[in-house]
Each structure stands twice: as structure tokens, then as C-alpha cells.
Design a protein around this motif. Structure first.
Motif, PDB file in Angstrom:
ATOM      1  N   LYS A  55       0.842  -1.206   0.000  1.00 55.76           N
ATOM      2  CA  LYS A  55       0.000   0.000   0.000  1.00 55.76           C
ATOM      3  C   LYS A  55       0.873   1.250   0.000  1.00 55.76           C
ATOM      4  CE  LYS A  55      -4.050  -0.819   2.906  1.00 55.76           C
ATOM      5  NZ  LYS A  55      -4.647  -0.508   4.207  1.00 55.76           N
ATOM      6  N   LEU A  58      -1.675   8.153  -0.051  1.00 54.26           N
ATOM      7  CA  LEU A  58      -1.705   9.399  -0.820  1.00 54.26           C
ATOM      8  C   LEU A  58      -1.945  10.621   0.069  1.00 54.26           C
ATOM      9  CD1 LEU A  58      -3.782   8.335  -3.973  1.00 54.26           C
ATOM     10  CD2 LEU A  58      -1.306   8.353  -3.662  1.00 54.26           C
ATOM     11  N   THR A  62      -4.443   9.017   6.175  1.00 55.35           N
ATOM     12  CA  THR A  62      -4.690   8.282   4.946  1.00 55.35           C
ATOM     13  C   THR A  62      -6.117   7.802   4.764  1.00 55.35           C
ATOM     14  OG1 THR A  62      -2.432   7.505   5.083  1.00 55.35           O
ATOM     15  CG2 THR A  62      -3.870   6.384   3.513  1.00 55.35           C
ATOM     16  N   VAL A  63      -6.778   8.302   3.717  1.00 56.83           N
ATOM     17  CA  VAL A  63      -8.047   7.752   3.283  1.00 56.83           C
ATOM     18  C   VAL A  63      -7.808   6.951   2.001  1.00 56.83           C
ATOM     19  CG1 VAL A  63     -10.345   8.320   2.402  1.00 56.83           C
ATOM     20  CG2 VAL A  63      -9.434   9.545   4.364  1.00 56.83           C
ATOM     21  N   ARG A  64      -6.926   7.481   1.130  1.00 58.17           N
ATOM     22  CA  ARG A  64      -6.690   6.834  -0.157  1.00 58.17           C
ATOM     23  C   ARG A  64      -5.247   6.345  -0.290  1.00 58.17           C
ATOM     24  NH1 ARG A  64      -9.227  11.786  -1.324  1.00 58.17           N
ATOM     25  NH2 ARG A  64     -11.395  11.541  -1.949  1.00 58.17           N
ATOM     26  N   TYR A  65      -5.078   5.305  -1.054  1.00 60.56           N
ATOM     27  CA  TYR A  65      -3.728   4.824  -1.325  1.00 60.56           C
ATOM     28  C   TYR A  65      -3.672   4.138  -2.683  1.00 60.56           C
ATOM     29  CZ  TYR A  65      -5.785   0.475   0.431  1.00 60.56           C
ATOM     30  OH  TYR A  65      -6.592  -0.614   0.634  1.00 60.56           O
ATOM     31  N   ILE A  66      -2.450   3.963  -3.186  1.00 57.31           N
ATOM     32  CA  ILE A  66      -2.267   3.197  -4.413  1.00 57.31           C
ATOM     33  C   ILE A  66      -1.925   1.763  -4.032  1.00 57.31           C
ATOM     34  CG2 ILE A  66      -0.826   2.900  -6.482  1.00 57.31           C
ATOM     35  CD1 ILE A  66      -0.719   5.826  -6.810  1.00 57.31           C
ATOM     36  N   ASP A  67      -2.514   0.834  -4.759  1.00 50.53           N
ATOM     37  CA  ASP A  67      -2.320  -0.572  -4.438  1.00 50.53           C
ATOM     38  C   ASP A  67      -2.020  -1.341  -5.717  1.00 50.53           C
ATOM     39  OD1 ASP A  67      -2.264  -2.960  -3.026  1.00 50.53           O
ATOM     40  OD2 ASP A  67      -4.106  -2.522  -1.946  1.00 50.53           O
ATOM     41  N   ASN A  68      -1.824  -2.625  -5.572  1.00 48.93           N
ATOM     42  CA  ASN A  68      -1.433  -3.496  -6.661  1.00 48.93           C
ATOM     43  C   ASN A  68      -2.447  -4.626  -6.756  1.00 48.93           C
ATOM     44  OD1 ASN A  68       0.086  -5.922  -7.720  1.00 48.93           O
ATOM     45  ND2 ASN A  68       1.537  -4.265  -8.100  1.00 48.93           N
ATOM     46  N   PHE A  69      -2.694  -5.099  -7.982  1.00 50.39           N
ATOM     47  CA  PHE A  69      -3.742  -6.113  -8.181  1.00 50.39           C
ATOM     48  C   PHE A  69      -3.465  -7.417  -7.425  1.00 50.39           C
ATOM     49  CE2 PHE A  69      -0.700  -8.199 -10.651  1.00 50.39           C
ATOM     50  CZ  PHE A  69      -1.143  -9.491 -10.833  1.00 50.39           C
ATOM     51  N   ARG A  96      -4.402  -9.769   4.792  1.00 52.64           N
ATOM     52  CA  ARG A  96      -5.605 -10.170   4.062  1.00 52.64           C
ATOM     53  C   ARG A  96      -5.329 -10.680   2.643  1.00 52.64           C
ATOM     54  NH1 ARG A  96     -10.031  -8.737   6.851  1.00 52.64           N
ATOM     55  NH2 ARG A  96     -11.472  -8.702   5.128  1.00 52.64           N
ATOM     56  N   SER A  97      -4.048 -10.947   2.306  1.00 52.29           N
ATOM     57  CA  SER A  97      -3.776 -11.595   1.012  1.00 52.29           C
ATOM     58  C   SER A  97      -3.822 -13.115   1.234  1.00 52.29           C
ATOM     59  CB  SER A  97      -2.422 -11.153   0.456  1.00 52.29           C
ATOM     60  OG  SER A  97      -1.366 -11.697   1.226  1.00 52.29           O
ATOM     61  N   ASP A 192       6.546   0.831  -7.282  1.00 53.37           N
ATOM     62  CA  ASP A 192       7.693   1.563  -7.810  1.00 53.37           C
ATOM     63  C   ASP A 192       7.624   3.037  -7.441  1.00 53.37           C
ATOM     64  OD1 ASP A 192       8.914  -0.567  -9.274  1.00 53.37           O
ATOM     65  OD2 ASP A 192       7.272  -0.428 -10.720  1.00 53.37           O
ATOM     66  N   PHE A 193       6.422   3.494  -7.077  1.00 57.16           N
ATOM     67  CA  PHE A 193       6.210   4.930  -6.861  1.00 57.16           C
ATOM     68  C   PHE A 193       5.605   5.200  -5.487  1.00 57.16           C
ATOM     69  CE2 PHE A 193       5.507   3.879 -11.358  1.00 57.16           C
ATOM     70  CZ  PHE A 193       6.522   4.625 -11.942  1.00 57.16           C
ATOM     71  N   LEU A 216       4.168  11.390  -8.181  1.00 61.13           N
ATOM     72  CA  LEU A 216       4.749  10.317  -7.381  1.00 61.13           C
ATOM     73  C   LEU A 216       6.235  10.190  -7.676  1.00 61.13           C
ATOM     74  CD1 LEU A 216       1.631   9.097  -8.345  1.00 61.13           C
ATOM     75  CD2 LEU A 216       2.310   7.719  -6.401  1.00 61.13           C
TER      76      LEU A 216
END
Lengths: 321, 321
Positions: A55, A58, A62-69, A96-97, A192-193, A216
Motif C-alpha cells: 500500500k 496518498l 490516509t483515506v486513499r492509497y495506491i495498491d497493486n492487483f 488479508r492476502s 515503484d512509486f 509520485l
């Protein structure tokens, strides 16, 4: 310490300093140290498997974040095969993964497979798994209990990028005491970012201010210090996921050239469950499932791990002839 | 259809057209229609609870996306209280987010609470819940089974923003047949920003191209068409989450003024588990847990839902005096 890694280390240290960590990280670090010490004494090989996405916040609050599939399939499945090959495994995964063993029951809703068994025990009701699901659950449960009894598996969690990087470094440093018996299988999908803390808005970004521009920065690459300084004697496998087939081999080779570790497993988003390419200094080896194997439910990780274990054996025997 | 909603509808339709949907959406839509028809015939009130965050893809072949911190606690907990008040509930939630009932067992690893019971059955082993965990599991299981037997709960999943918006519209249109007996409790954390399909890179963004600039556009607001056109007679509750206390009341009032629905529940990220403010046309009412209630494990959702149910009763009696 080489010049190039010295620079990377400084970047990483700055990253750690600007990103605070939850207390659970120290607890996980201590558990890893104890686990590694135990298996150092028993003479076992130890695989360190990372799994799932990181995670990247942003906002400060934090309310929002960038994630990965990634849901962590590769790591969870591979862990089971490393255990079958006799390795002790530290499974560092995103909260949770998917987890080894439990993943086989992932599509079942817990409350749908249980029933109250009050006939036999009268007022002392017990809860049992419905007979329809018993064979499936029994099979997984027995293997899991066997592994845990032998203290063969340690599961640790991360959520954010900072937690992942902290635990990656801490576990690597602890693993270095095992020399070439340590194997690192870095299947986690690391961002990466990221947005540095001082460039992050404190509060939730308001939609009333119109469209959103995000800038980013690049996450410091930890492969250089990892390979050269943290675990210089270990056997290291990294992963390269692409969506564009024309980039797969070149990107995998580039990673190998740059970090000088042992193997890059390259895979494409669309076909990753039926073919991957294992890239080493000397060769590119495609690992594939046939249509028949696919229909029989063979998992490609069984083949990947077999190949890796072979390579690790050779690696150890070269080191200690 | 009013002019303002006509404009919003056009935006929404464009959004649906540019974002493809998985086939599971139609299946969920049909399940919702059947469930609503069943409860229309039985005369029950139906609560439509949305829960969890929406995924917003950053690439065509999606590796990365923007997500929301929400794990769906508010929606999962509230669902249980609506069921206690006799409502039938459609629980539209993000895949792998918290679910009612199951959430009480969330911190238990399934394989750690089960054991093989081969003593009584000889070779026909059964799997039972360890006696330590039995009271906890039994309690949850009985309530769950009772609810499912009465066909009181339908659980539907979404993952991406498009799936959420599609199912929100489809379920709302189906709910409109219930008139004021339908209650919408929109607790899902819906992204405000997205990248339109035609502005999205096809392939995974490469870190070798340096730092990343992202331009996100505003997601079309669906509250206007929802309140005015899809479910004009229903009782609608929306949520406003902020991190800055000075914005909470004004933002909640603004939402109520703009969409003319019945209630906005305002809450701050840090304190959302112990206080919220219920904002209606006539009043702001703080709902709080005392320290004693907190220590006893009282859930603030029990109070929120009680207040909402009271308001819904009044709303129905005003409509049909």
C-alpha cells in the motif's frame, strides 16, 4: 560497501526516517530472528518468501492509497512447495492476502461450511464441519498441522510499503547468518512509486477542488543493498511482471545485470498461471504447463519451485565443494 | 427528470459505456431483483447497505489501482443491526472486505481453530471446532443460520468503481418498487477520482521512465439521479468521511442541500468508532459512545441504526398517514 549500494542505502535510510512504522514490525522482526536461529541450529535450509502488494498512502491522514492487483497467489502457492521440499519458510505477506493452506478454502464462507452438532452431546453443543466439506478441509488441515508442529512455517504480515521495506531489511540481515542456506524468493509486488511524507497533503483530498494531479516519486530500489550488503551469500530470486510481451526478457535481463543476483522469474499478467521464464546469467528457460496439466489442476509453482530448489542445491555445492 | 439530474445521467451513462463490466454483475442484479420481489410480497422493509472501498484502475492491463482504506466495518456491523430490527438486507460489499457475522471470527485463522476428531468415528474422521472456540463460533453460527433460513440477507460483491456504480443503479431501480419501505444506507467509500479509459496507458507504467504524473478526473456523482430518479420514494442515508474536523458539518450539510435526501451521517477518520453526527434538514444530532460503553464493547452502529430506523418509521407514517 560498494559506492553504488552506499548511495542506495542512503536513499533507503532517508525513506525509513520519513515513514513511521507500527510497533508490530519490531514484534515480527523478533519472531523472524528466533525462527532463523532455530533453523540455523537444526541445519535446515530457509526460504524467505514475500507475497502480495504494498500500500502507498496518498494522504497524511490516509483515506486513499495506491495498491497493486496482486492477491498473493504466487507466494502462497510457492510456499507450500518449498515446505514439501523440506525448507523452513518465512512467509512475509500483505495483510488479508492469500495464505498457504488456507487458500484452498478461500472460496468457502466459513459460516456456510459449519453446523451445530447437538445430537451427540446433548446440551453441550459442538460445532463441526459439514460432512460434504470434510474431505477437503481434513486434507488441508492435516498438512497444515504437520507443518506447524515441525515449526517449519512462520507467517508475518505487512500492509504499507514502509512496513514491507523495513521487514525485508530486518529479515535479510537475520538470514545472512545462514550463508548460502538462505534462499530469498521475492514475489511481493512492491510499488515503484510513492509520495514522500513532506509532499503529502495532511487531510483527505477534496473532490470539490476539481480533477486531481498526483506527483509520485520513485521508491528507492532495495535490490542493490540486499544482494550486495544484506545477504551477500544467499540465493536470491526476484520477479518481473510485465503486461507487454516485448519487454519481458529485456527487463528481466536488465534486472539480473543490474543487481547480480541468481534468478529472475519473468511473467506476463495474462499468462502468468501457465508460463513463466526463468532467467539466469547463462540461460533463459521457459517453464510451461501443458493443456493437460492445466486441466488436471497442476500448479505452475510446483515446477518453478522444483527448478529453483535444483539451482539452489548446485549453488550450495559450488560454494562448498 | 430534472435538468440537473439529466446532465448527471448523461455523465453516468458515458461512464458505463467506457468501462466494461464482468458477467457476475448481471448475475448479482438478477439475485437482487428476486430478493426484492420476495420481500415485496412478504411486506418487509428492505435495507440496501453498501460497504467497503472501490478500486480505480490506473492502467488498461491493470497492475496498479487507487483504493480506499475502508475494510467495510461500518457496513458489516450496521447490517447485523438492521437484521435485528427485522429488515431484510441487501449487503453490497467490496470483495474480501468485512462481512456481517463472519467479521466476529475475522481474527481467527480458520486452520488454527479446527481439529481432527478421529476418536469417536474411527476411520471416518470428522473435523470439529476446538472446544476453546466453540462458544464464540456457536453464537455467531446460530444467528447466521437463522437469518439465512428466513432469507433475510443477500450478500453481493463488487470490486471496481464501475461494478459498484452499475450495481448501485440496478439495485436502486429494483428497490423503487418498494416505495418508502426501501432504505438505502450508502456506507461504501466510493472513489471521487478516476482515469477515463481513453486516457489510461495500455501497459504497466514503467519505473524506468522516472517519477510519475497522474491526472485523475472527477467520478460522476450518482447521488442526484439516485435520489431524484431511481428511488424517489425511498429513505436515503449517505455518509461523509473527513479528516479535518472544521469541514465535517459544512460538508455534510452541503451534501444534504445538494441532493435533498433524508440523512447524512458525518464522521471523522480518527473518531469514527465513538462519535458521528446525524445531519437532517432540521437538526444535527451527535451520536456518541460513553467511555463505559466503549469499554463494554458497545458498537456505535447499534445507536446509528436505532436512530435511522426511528426516522424511517416516521418517514413511512408521514407518507401514508
Amino acid at each position: 560497501m560498494s559506492k553504488v549500494t552506499c548511495f542506495k542505502m542512503a536513499e533507503l535510510e532517508a525513506f525509513f526516517q520519513e515513514n513511521s512504522l507500527p510497533g508490530t514490525c519490531t514484534k515480527s522482526e523478533n519472531e523472524a530472528k528466533e525462527f532463523i536461529k532455530y533453523h540455523k541450529d537444526t541445519g535446515n535450509h530457509v526460504a524467505f518468501v514475500t507475497s502480495g502488494g504494498t500500500k502507498v498512502p496518498l494522504e497524511g491522514n490516509t483515506v486513499r492509497y495506491i495498491d497493486n492487483f496482486s492477491i498473493g497467489m504466487r507466494g502462497a502457492v510457492s510456499t507450500e512447495y518449498f515446505l514439501q521440499h523440506g525448507y523452513a519458510v518465512i512467509f512475509l505477506h500483505r495483510g488479508r492476502s492469500l495464505e498457504p493452506f488456507t487458500r484452498h478454502l478461500q472460496n468457502l464462507r466459513l459460516l456456510d461450511i459449519l453446523e451445530v452438532n447437538s445430537i451427540e452431546h446433548g446440551s453441550n453443543s459442538s460445532v463441526v464441519v459439514k460432512s460434504d466439506y470434510c474431505p477437503q478441509v481434513l486434507n488441508v488441515l492435516k498438512t497444515y498441522q504437520d507443518v506447524m508442529k515441525k515449526r517449519q512455517l512462520l507467517m508475518l504480515e505487512f500492509n504499507t510499503l514502509s512496513e514491507y521495506l523495513y521487514l525485508l531489511k530486518a529479515c535479510s540481515l537475520a538470514l545472512s547468518s545462514l550463508g548460502n542456506r538462505a534462499l530469498l524468493y521475492l514475489a511481493a509486488a512492491v510499488s515503484d512509486f510513492y509520495i514522500p511524507k513532506d509532499k503529502m497533503p495532511e487531510h483527505k483530498i477534496q473532490s470539490s477542488e476539481g480533477p486531481l494531479q498526483l506527483s509520485l516519486e520513485l521508491v528507492p530500489k532495495m535490490m542493490a543493498p540486499l544482494v550486495m550488503d544484506w545477504v551477500p551469500d544467499a540465493f536470491v530470486i526476484s520477479f518481473k511482471l510485465e503486461t507487454d510481451p516485448s519487454l519481458l526478457i529485456s527487463k528481466s535481463k536488465q534486472a539480473l545485470d543490474r543487481y547480480q543476483h541468481q534468478v529472475v522469474i519473468g511473467n506476463l499478467l495474462d499468462t502468468r498461471k501457465r508460463e513463466v521464464v526463468s532467467v539466469t546469467k547463462d540461460q533463459e528457460n521457459w517453464i510451461r504447463l501443458t493443456d493437460k496439466e492445466l486441466s488436471l489442476g497442476v500448479e505452475i509453482e510446483s515446477k518453478i519451485v522444483s527448478e529453483i530448489v535444483e539451482k539452489h542445491k548446485k549453488f550450495c555445492s559450488h560454494d562448498c565443494p
